[in-house]
Design a protein around this motif. Structure first.
Motif, PDB file in Angstrom:
ATOM      1  N   HIS A 242      -5.258   5.844  -2.807  1.00  0.00           N
ATOM      2  CA  HIS A 242      -4.072   5.397  -2.063  1.00  0.00           C
ATOM      3  C   HIS A 242      -2.838   5.640  -2.926  1.00  0.00           C
ATOM      4  N   LEU A 243      -2.031   6.622  -2.535  1.00  0.00           N
ATOM      5  CA  LEU A 243      -0.819   6.942  -3.281  1.00  0.00           C
ATOM      6  C   LEU A 243       0.376   6.215  -2.667  1.00  0.00           C
ATOM      7  N   VAL A 244       1.141   5.563  -3.518  1.00  0.00           N
ATOM      8  CA  VAL A 244       2.348   4.856  -3.090  1.00  0.00           C
ATOM      9  C   VAL A 244       3.534   5.482  -3.818  1.00  0.00           C
ATOM     10  N   ASP A 245       4.537   5.881  -3.063  1.00  0.00           N
ATOM     11  CA  ASP A 245       5.724   6.532  -3.619  1.00  0.00           C
ATOM     12  C   ASP A 245       6.501   5.542  -4.478  1.00  0.00           C
ATOM     13  N   GLY A 246       6.638   5.871  -5.769  1.00  0.00           N
ATOM     14  CA  GLY A 246       7.367   4.972  -6.665  1.00  0.00           C
ATOM     15  C   GLY A 246       8.848   4.936  -6.396  1.00  0.00           C
ATOM     16  N   HIS A 250      10.276  -0.470  -1.550  1.00  0.00           N
ATOM     17  CA  HIS A 250       9.418  -1.566  -2.010  1.00  0.00           C
ATOM     18  C   HIS A 250       7.969  -1.076  -1.987  1.00  0.00           C
ATOM     19  N   ALA A 251       7.386  -0.904  -3.155  1.00  0.00           N
ATOM     20  CA  ALA A 251       6.041  -0.347  -3.254  1.00  0.00           C
ATOM     21  C   ALA A 251       5.004  -1.270  -2.619  1.00  0.00           C
ATOM     22  N   GLY A 252       5.175  -2.569  -2.743  1.00  0.00           N
ATOM     23  CA  GLY A 252       4.216  -3.511  -2.172  1.00  0.00           C
ATOM     24  C   GLY A 252       4.184  -3.448  -0.666  1.00  0.00           C
ATOM     25  N   LYS A 253       5.360  -3.375  -0.026  1.00  0.00           N
ATOM     26  CA  LYS A 253       5.412  -3.283   1.430  1.00  0.00           C
ATOM     27  C   LYS A 253       4.831  -1.951   1.920  1.00  0.00           C
ATOM     28  N   ALA A 254       5.107  -0.877   1.193  1.00  0.00           N
ATOM     29  CA  ALA A 254       4.564   0.431   1.575  1.00  0.00           C
ATOM     30  C   ALA A 254       3.038   0.402   1.542  1.00  0.00           C
ATOM     31  N   ALA A 277      -2.582   4.057  -6.727  1.00  0.00           N
ATOM     32  CA  ALA A 277      -1.779   4.762  -7.730  1.00  0.00           C
ATOM     33  C   ALA A 277      -0.315   4.764  -7.314  1.00  0.00           C
ATOM     34  N   LEU A 278       0.547   4.553  -8.266  1.00  0.00           N
ATOM     35  CA  LEU A 278       1.992   4.650  -8.075  1.00  0.00           C
ATOM     36  C   LEU A 278       2.399   6.062  -8.470  1.00  0.00           C
ATOM     37  N   SER A 279       2.811   6.862  -7.495  1.00  0.00           N
ATOM     38  CA  SER A 279       3.091   8.279  -7.749  1.00  0.00           C
ATOM     39  C   SER A 279       4.561   8.507  -8.076  1.00  0.00           C
ATOM     40  N   LEU A 288      12.828   0.430 -13.185  1.00  0.00           N
ATOM     41  CA  LEU A 288      12.302   0.567 -11.825  1.00  0.00           C
ATOM     42  C   LEU A 288      10.790   0.741 -11.842  1.00  0.00           C
ATOM     43  N   ARG A 289      10.296   1.453 -12.808  1.00  0.00           N
ATOM     44  CA  ARG A 289       8.851   1.657 -12.928  1.00  0.00           C
ATOM     45  C   ARG A 289       8.129   0.332 -13.118  1.00  0.00           C
TER      46      ARG A 289
END
Length: 348
Positions: A242-246, A250-254, A277-279, A288-289
């Motif tokens: 599961h890739l989430v766009d950094g 909001h990474a959690g909502k995505a 994974a945070l991409s 931000l990271r």
């Protein structure tokens, strides 16, 4: 070549050939008797899993398939030839469903698997068959039986070891291109990927297959965006990445949006092992990271991997984690299949 993963086709088996009414008529033979032959059997409609195909594009412009009719019987006790079969060649991972799109008729997952969809009709008996001591000159013969007909759905579900999921533009195609020889289209706008892609990934001298599907957005199970129809291509995967766009808001909502669509789709996707994974880590500032990583960790309740397909950061680590889960799943499948195999091969 266009990618086509679903097709509706009409199939009909061949009718049986009719029996023949004939009598032997030769010079100097006083009592000839009946010699009408039987009709031939109609051809079957068969679905076969073959190598070298990865799409159902062959059924885009031709949807009707009919087997040959059996040849009628002839005099001199000649039986008609059987009708030729019609074979529908499909790629590995094709499911055959009834017209209601729910009843599964066959799941072809190995090269060489075959299923007979419609059996041809039997040929009719000729009058020689009806000869008895009290009826030595029958003048009747049977017509051939009619073949079967039906509409079926062919649905392709790609067979891969790992599947990529995430929102549009989360970096799935970029990751697949970075770790394999696959060359999916990559652009800086959502829904660049319009159809699934497969790639063979190598790590530590070993290989596994990875599938990339178009991105999901909120409401995909209701048909929003490209919908969730492509999720069927990751149903057979042993693990999901599961890739989430950094760089998103909001990474959690995505993360929760995609998980919600997986739950709405069903198919056991939420029960599969998942690596989060945070991409696009190369595009994030240290502050931000850290913030996005904390949000994603809270939402997923696990420690995500921070990776960058451009710089190669943590790519090898992610592949090794995927391979470890795949090996574990394979070992579990073999352990479950062993008692069944022993039971089938046991002889009293």
């Amino acid at each position: 070549m266009k990618f086509l993963d679903q097709a509706k086709v009409y199939v009909r088996s061949g009718d049986g050939g009719a029996g023949c009414v004939s009598f032997r008529r030769e010079k100097f033979i006083e009592f000839g008797g009946p010699d009408g032959g039987d009709g031939g059997r109609g051809g079957d409609v068969v679905v076969e899993c073959v190598q070298g195909l990865n799409t159902l594009i062959d059924y885009r412009f031709k949807q009707h398939f009919k087997a040959k009719t059996g040849v009628h019987g002839m005099g001199k006790n000649r039986t008609g030839a059987n009708g030729g079969d019609t074979v529908l060649k499909v790629p590995v991972g094709t499911q055959v469903l009834d017209e209601d799109e729910e009843t599964l008729l066959a799941d072809l997952t190995e090269i060489g698997q075959r299923i007979v969809l419609c059996r041809g009709g039997n040929g009719g008996f000729g009058n020689a068959y009806f000869k008895t001591a009290t009826n030595q000159a029958p003048r009747r013969a049977n017509p051939g039986q009619e073949g079967e007909e039906r509409w079926v759905w062919l649905r392709l579900k790609l067979i891969a070891d790992a599947g990529l999921v995430g929102l549009p533009n989360a970096g799935k195609s970029t990751f697949l291109a970075a770790v394999s020889a696959a060359r999916p289209k990559i652009a800086d706008y959502p829904f660049t990927t319009l159809h699934p892609n497969l790639g063979v990934v190598g790590v530590d001298g070993r290989e596994f297959v990875m599938a990339d599907i178009p991105g999901l957005i909120e409401g995909a199970h209701e048909g929003v965006g490209l919908g969730d129809r492509f999720l069927g291509h990751v149903e057979r995967c042993r693990v999901l990445l599961h890739l989430v766009d950094g760089t998103c808001e909001h990474a959690g909502k995505a993360y929760k949006v995609v998980r919600g669509e997986l739950e709405a789709y069903g198919g056991g996707l939420t029960d599969k092992p998942e690596i989060v994974a945070l991409s696009k880590a190369d595009s994030l500032s240290p502050e931000l990271r850290k913030e996005q990583l904390a949000r994603l960790k809270r939402a997923s309740k696990r420690t995500p991997v921070v990776l960058s397909s451009q710089s190669g950061e943590a790519v090898e680590t992610t592949l090794r984690q995927l391979l470890a889960v795949i090996d574990e799943a394979k070992a579990q499948e073999e352990a479950e299949a062993m008692p069944k195999l022993k039971q089938e091969t046991w002889r009293p």
